[in-house]
Design an enzyme around this catalytic site. Structure first.
Site, PDB file in Angstrom:
ATOM      1  CE1 TYR A 140      41.380  40.930  33.642  1.00 22.63           C
ATOM      2  CE2 TYR A 140      42.809  39.737  35.153  1.00 22.63           C
ATOM      3  CZ  TYR A 140      41.976  39.762  34.051  1.00 22.63           C
ATOM      4  OH  TYR A 140      41.740  38.590  33.351  1.00 22.63           O
ATOM      5  CE  LYS A 168      45.125  37.842  31.370  1.00 24.68           C
ATOM      6  NZ  LYS A 168      45.559  36.487  31.820  1.00 24.68           N
TER       7      LYS A 168
HETATM    8  N1  NAI Z   1      36.888  34.999  33.931  1.00 19.91           N
HETATM    9  C1  NAI Z   1      36.866  35.604  32.761  1.00 19.91           C
HETATM   10  O1  NAI Z   1      35.847  36.135  32.326  1.00 19.91           O
HETATM   11  C2  NAI Z   1      38.113  35.677  31.932  1.00 19.91           C
HETATM   12  C3  NAI Z   1      39.331  35.144  32.379  1.00 19.91           C
HETATM   13  N2  NAI Z   1      40.451  35.235  31.588  1.00 19.91           N
HETATM   14  C4  NAI Z   1      41.735  34.644  32.005  1.00 19.91           C
HETATM   15  O2  NAI Z   1      41.537  33.250  32.184  1.00 19.91           O
HETATM   16  C5  NAI Z   1      42.495  32.748  33.119  1.00 19.91           C
HETATM   17  C6  NAI Z   1      41.775  31.892  34.137  1.00 19.91           C
HETATM   18  O3  NAI Z   1      40.922  32.783  34.812  1.00 19.91           O
HETATM   19  P1  NAI Z   1      39.572  32.281  35.543  1.00 19.91           P
HETATM   20  O4  NAI Z   1      39.378  30.838  35.279  1.00 19.91           O
HETATM   21  O5  NAI Z   1      38.497  33.256  35.206  1.00 19.91           O
HETATM   22  O6  NAI Z   1      39.948  32.538  37.061  1.00 19.91           O
HETATM   23  P2  NAI Z   1      40.199  31.499  38.234  1.00 19.91           P
HETATM   24  O7  NAI Z   1      40.529  32.325  39.417  1.00 19.91           O
HETATM   25  O8  NAI Z   1      39.075  30.537  38.284  1.00 19.91           O
HETATM   26  O9  NAI Z   1      41.512  30.681  37.747  1.00 19.91           O
HETATM   27  C7  NAI Z   1      42.799  31.193  37.988  1.00 19.91           C
HETATM   28  C8  NAI Z   1      43.659  30.052  38.475  1.00 19.91           C
HETATM   29  O10 NAI Z   1      44.980  30.550  38.678  1.00 19.91           O
HETATM   30  C9  NAI Z   1      45.440  30.066  39.924  1.00 19.91           C
HETATM   31  N3  NAI Z   1      46.440  30.977  40.488  1.00 19.91           N
HETATM   32  C10 NAI Z   1      46.233  32.229  40.949  1.00 19.91           C
HETATM   33  N4  NAI Z   1      47.374  32.743  41.426  1.00 19.91           N
HETATM   34  C11 NAI Z   1      48.340  31.800  41.255  1.00 19.91           C
HETATM   35  C12 NAI Z   1      49.723  31.718  41.544  1.00 19.91           C
HETATM   36  N5  NAI Z   1      50.373  32.736  42.131  1.00 19.91           N
HETATM   37  N6  NAI Z   1      50.383  30.587  41.231  1.00 19.91           N
HETATM   38  C13 NAI Z   1      49.739  29.538  40.651  1.00 19.91           C
HETATM   39  N7  NAI Z   1      48.430  29.540  40.356  1.00 19.91           N
HETATM   40  C14 NAI Z   1      47.745  30.668  40.646  1.00 19.91           C
HETATM   41  C15 NAI Z   1      44.195  30.009  40.804  1.00 19.91           C
HETATM   42  O11 NAI Z   1      44.394  29.146  41.906  1.00 19.91           O
HETATM   43  C16 NAI Z   1      43.155  29.497  39.817  1.00 19.91           C
HETATM   44  O12 NAI Z   1      43.119  28.095  39.779  1.00 19.91           O
HETATM   45  C17 NAI Z   1      43.183  33.967  33.728  1.00 19.91           C
HETATM   46  O13 NAI Z   1      44.471  34.121  33.158  1.00 19.91           O
HETATM   47  C18 NAI Z   1      42.278  35.134  33.320  1.00 19.91           C
HETATM   48  O14 NAI Z   1      43.008  36.334  33.203  1.00 19.91           O
HETATM   49  C19 NAI Z   1      40.402  35.826  30.343  1.00 19.91           C
HETATM   50  C20 NAI Z   1      39.235  36.373  29.879  1.00 19.91           C
HETATM   51  C21 NAI Z   1      38.000  36.323  30.623  1.00 19.91           C
HETATM   52  C1  LIG Z   2      27.028  47.899  37.272  1.00 16.06           C
HETATM   53  C2  LIG Z   2      27.153  46.443  37.640  1.00 16.06           C
HETATM   54  C3  LIG Z   2      27.260  46.247  39.134  1.00 16.06           C
HETATM   55  C4  LIG Z   2      28.329  45.813  36.926  1.00 16.06           C
HETATM   56  C5  LIG Z   2      28.271  44.293  37.050  1.00 16.06           C
HETATM   57  C6  LIG Z   2      28.990  43.642  35.911  1.00 16.06           C
HETATM   58  C7  LIG Z   2      30.522  43.551  36.116  1.00 16.06           C
HETATM   59  C8  LIG Z   2      30.864  42.875  37.428  1.00 16.06           C
HETATM   60  C9  LIG Z   2      31.094  42.798  34.890  1.00 16.06           C
HETATM   61  C10 LIG Z   2      30.794  43.550  33.570  1.00 16.06           C
HETATM   62  C11 LIG Z   2      31.911  43.176  32.584  1.00 16.06           C
HETATM   63  C12 LIG Z   2      32.708  42.123  33.331  1.00 16.06           C
HETATM   64  C13 LIG Z   2      34.155  41.880  32.864  1.00 16.06           C
HETATM   65  C14 LIG Z   2      34.209  41.450  31.385  1.00 16.06           C
HETATM   66  O1  LIG Z   2      33.466  40.260  31.206  1.00 16.06           O
HETATM   67  C15 LIG Z   2      35.643  41.245  30.930  1.00 16.06           C
HETATM   68  C16 LIG Z   2      36.500  40.472  31.884  1.00 16.06           C
HETATM   69  C17 LIG Z   2      37.598  39.834  31.369  1.00 16.06           C
HETATM   70  C18 LIG Z   2      38.544  39.149  32.222  1.00 16.06           C
HETATM   71  O2  LIG Z   2      39.639  38.782  31.781  1.00 16.06           O
HETATM   72  C19 LIG Z   2      38.236  38.944  33.641  1.00 16.06           C
HETATM   73  C20 LIG Z   2      36.815  39.298  34.032  1.00 16.06           C
HETATM   74  C21 LIG Z   2      36.295  40.587  33.353  1.00 16.06           C
HETATM   75  C22 LIG Z   2      37.134  41.766  33.838  1.00 16.06           C
HETATM   76  C23 LIG Z   2      34.791  40.760  33.727  1.00 16.06           C
HETATM   77  C24 LIG Z   2      34.627  41.070  35.237  1.00 16.06           C
HETATM   78  C25 LIG Z   2      33.179  41.413  35.645  1.00 16.06           C
HETATM   79  C26 LIG Z   2      32.627  42.561  34.797  1.00 16.06           C
HETATM   80  C27 LIG Z   2      33.369  43.851  35.078  1.00 16.06           C
END
Ligand code: NAI
Ligand SMILES: CC(C)CCC[C@@H](C)[C@H]1CC[C@H]2[C@@H]3[C@H](O)CC4=CC(=O)CC[C@]4(C)[C@H]3CC[C@]12C
Length: 342
Positions: free
Chosen positions: A132, A136
């Site tokens: 992952y 990214k």
């Molecule tokens: N969840 C987090 O803590 C963080 C997420 N991100 C980034 O934010 C963005 C959104 O992630 P989230 O909202 O957390 O996840 P999410 O899974 O809720 O959103 C991802 C979206 O991408 C769509 N998707 C997945 N595969 C696809 C494909 N092949 N074609 C078209 N659409 C597709 C999914 O259907 C979904 O709507 C991602 O790029 C992720 O890497 C960045 C930092 C932190």
């Molecule tokens: C020891 C426990 C079972 C651990 C539970 C916590 C973990 C599931 C999460 C701790 C840190 C999180 C990640 C962090 O917030 C950074 C992220 C950035 C992204 O772009 C996607 C999500 C994630 C990798 C996030 C995922 C869950 C954790 C690993």
């Protein structure tokens, strides 16, 4: 948020592999909302969706650190998908591209070195092995390198990457998993991470607003913002991952047991490795993907927090949702889940 906050918006296209019923509610206003079911790994589908767009916000991605999908699939979606978006912009003449990158591009690294309240210029050895963060980092590099490429019509492409820390708020699947785990354990969660380990978190509404603002300002401030990265941040407090989650799960009836980890770290390492073995053995029968695995354990135990104002300085970003509002909105979402769980 684009429909509410962007007065210049004439059409909003939403391209996603999975379109939900929520989209229907968006189609009621003056702006044309076009939902396109498509796969970002399919270049022709992306090009058709992008054609004629003024700005693309590319946030599609496969967020999997639990072994649910293969490394190849993660790469295909996050890297090849991003490559397809960039080429679609170049081929169809879209000049502005905003990419949702991640803190993971920076760290925590495989050496477990802390990143303590760092910023976009803080020196840090970004070394990754997990699919992952590797995907990214590669995707972000593609986006930044594409800045300045000539698009159809001869004008330069302007790109920008936003790096959210751990996003929380309505719809957060991992928060949902923690909540259900607590319900199964009689309203208790057992501390596994030292309270001293800070992990950066940012409210989803503030992340969304930063995307809207960049999409608006990128054209007017192309020389300053083009090819830049910005951490997504707000005023959410610095806490351990578990303690931060308890800000929302506590008011919903859960209790975090232990002022320090109840199990020794070596035992957690063993249990994480056991989970990997079980996942592999059970894969022919079912998907076993628990929260605890070697990667999540290492991540959770390594401080990673940001302290920066680059987004404010470059394009006037101020988080619209205070910590109190972010907390209240997230608690209400968990409580709504609680209603559905009972
Ligand atoms: N969840 C987090 O803590 C963080 C997420 N991100 C980034 O934010 C963005 C959104 O992630 P989230 O909202 O957390 O996840 P999410 O899974 O809720 O959103 C991802 C979206 O991408 C769509 N998707 C997945 N595969 C696809 C494909 N092949 N074609 C078209 N659409 C597709 C999914 O259907 C979904 O709507 C991602 O790029 C992720 O890497 C960045 C930092 C932190
Ligand atoms: C020891 C426990 C079972 C651990 C539970 C916590 C973990 C599931 C999460 C701790 C840190 C999180 C990640 C962090 O917030 C950074 C992220 C950035 C992204 O772009 C996607 C999500 C994630 C990798 C996030 C995922 C869950 C954790 C690993």
């Amino acid at each position: 948020m684009l429909l509410q906050q962007e007065p210049q918006l004439r059409e909003l296209r939403i391209f996603d592999l999975h379109l939900g019923p929520w989209l229907e509610e968006l189609k009621t206003g003056p702006v044309q909302v076009t939902a396109i079911q498509g796969d970002v790994t399919q270049a022709h589908e992306v090009a058709a969706a992008v054609a004629g767009a003024h700005v693309v916000i590319h946030t599609a991605g496969l967020v999997d650190v639990f072994g649910k999908t293969s490394p190849e699939t993660i790469h295909e979606v996050n890297v090849q998908g991003t490559r397809n978006v960039i080429e679609a912009c170049v081929q169809t003449g879209t000049r502005f591209l905003v990419y949702t990158s991640s803190m993971e591009v920076v760290g925590p690294n495989i050496k477990g070195q802390p990143f303590y309240r760092g910023n976009e210029n803080t020196p840090y050895e970004a070394v990754h092995r997990h699919p992952y963060p590797c995907s990214k980092a590669l995707a972000e590099q593609l986006v930044l390198e594409a800045n300045g490429r000539k698009v159809l019509g001869g004008l330069p492409l302007v790109t920008c990457a936003l790096r959210p820390t751990g996003i929380y708020g309505e719809g957060h699947q991992i928060m949902r998993d923690f909540y259900h785990q607590g319900l199964r354990l009689g309203g208790r969660l057992f501390r596994a991470i030292p309270a001293s380990v800070e992990h950066g978190r940012v409210y989803v509404g503030n992340v969304a607003w930063m995307h809207v603002l960049v999409a608006r300002e990128l054209e007017h401030r192309a020389a300053l913002m083009g090819g830049q990265v910005y951490f997504c941040y707000d005023n959410s407090p610095y806490k351990s991952y578990e303690d931060f989650n308890m800000e929302f799960l506590g008011p919903c009836g859960l209790r975090l047991v232990g002022t320090r980890p109840l199990l020794p770290y070596w035992l957690l390492v063993f249990l994480a490795a056991l989970n990997v073995l079980l996942q592999w053995l059970l894969r022919p029968l079912l998907l076993y993907a628990p929260l605890l695995n070697p990667y999540t354990l290492a991540m959770a135990n390594t401080t990673f927090t940001v302290s920066t104002d680059k987004a404010r300085r470059h394009f006037g970003y101020e988080p619209p949702f205070s910590w109190e509002e972010s907390r209240t909105r997230t608690i209400r979402w968990v409580q709504a889940m609680e209603g559905s769980a009972q």
